[in-house]
Design an enzyme around this catalytic site. Structure first.
Site, mmCIF file in Angstrom:
data_model
loop_
_atom_site.group_PDB
_atom_site.id
_atom_site.type_symbol
_atom_site.label_atom_id
_atom_site.label_comp_id
_atom_site.label_asym_id
_atom_site.label_seq_id
_atom_site.Cartn_x
_atom_site.Cartn_y
_atom_site.Cartn_z
ATOM 1 N N THR A 147 37.830 -40.852 37.286
ATOM 2 C CA THR A 147 37.618 -39.532 36.704
ATOM 3 C C THR A 147 38.423 -39.420 35.412
ATOM 4 O O THR A 147 39.422 -40.135 35.242
ATOM 5 C CB THR A 147 37.998 -38.428 37.715
ATOM 6 N N THR A 194 40.667 -37.356 33.575
ATOM 7 C CA THR A 194 42.118 -37.143 33.445
ATOM 8 C C THR A 194 42.888 -38.207 34.199
ATOM 9 O O THR A 194 43.906 -38.719 33.705
ATOM 10 C CB THR A 194 42.502 -35.729 33.936
ATOM 11 N N CYS A 195 42.403 -38.566 35.376
ATOM 12 C CA CYS A 195 43.081 -39.574 36.193
ATOM 13 C C CYS A 195 43.122 -40.919 35.464
ATOM 14 O O CYS A 195 44.150 -41.588 35.426
ATOM 15 C CB CYS A 195 42.365 -39.739 37.537
ATOM 16 N N SER A 196 41.988 -41.296 34.891
ATOM 17 C CA SER A 196 41.845 -42.615 34.270
ATOM 18 C C SER A 196 42.443 -42.720 32.882
ATOM 19 O O SER A 196 42.891 -43.794 32.483
ATOM 20 C CB SER A 196 40.365 -42.989 34.181
#
Length: 162
Positions: A48, A50-52
């Protein structure tokens, strides 16, 4: 259930990962963190945005600095299956210190009290974004986002807590 908080002992739980020989393994969270200073951080989902692009890269970039302050384990948890976590980990070829651990059915996430219902987005029950600083299983800092935001759970926020 109230979310995990400063002063709590993290619950034990079993998470999955692929080892260097591509063998699926199960590991106890306590076996990774007992007697150590560790960072346990979670993301709502692998791959995803923001996560990545922000959360995981920050911990990879700051890993040496975290290690220099005594952190022995940096653990990334997501409610994804271990095959997804393995593929996601491979997108970070410079990573030497962050372990990618799968909480496939969200059992550990529920034990921590940090579930995030993203069913309206077709993602089901996931984890709120958070970062915990843990010393010998006891929470020293609990930086838990209210949802999927990214305001208090970065590697820099953990460094400030050290």
């Amino acid at each position: 259930m109230a979310p995990i908080a400063v002063g709590d002992v993290i619950p034990d739980g079993t998470l999955a990962y692929f080892d260097d020989q591509d063998q699926l393994q199960s590991v106890s969270v306590h076996s990774l963190a007992a007697g150590k200073k560790a960072v346990l951080f979670a993301v709502p989902g692998a791959f995803t945005p923001t996560c990545s692009m922000k959360h995981v890269p920050g911990f990879i970039e700051k890993a040496d600095e975290l290690k220099s302050k005594g952190v022995e384990e940096i653990l990334c948890v997501s409610v994804n299956d271990p095959f997804v976590m393995k593929a996601w980990a491979k997108t970070y070829p410079d990573n030497k210190h962050v372990k990618f651990l799968a909480d496939g059915s969200g059992t550990y996430t529920k034990a921590l009290g940090v579930e995030l219902d993203l069913s309206d987005k077709g993602l089901g029950i996931r984890s709120r974004r958070f970062a915990l600083l843990v010393e010998d299983l006891k929470v020293k800092a609990a930086n838990i986002e209210s949802g999927g935001e990214f305001t208090v759970s970065s590697a820099d926020d953990i460094l400030k807590a050290l």
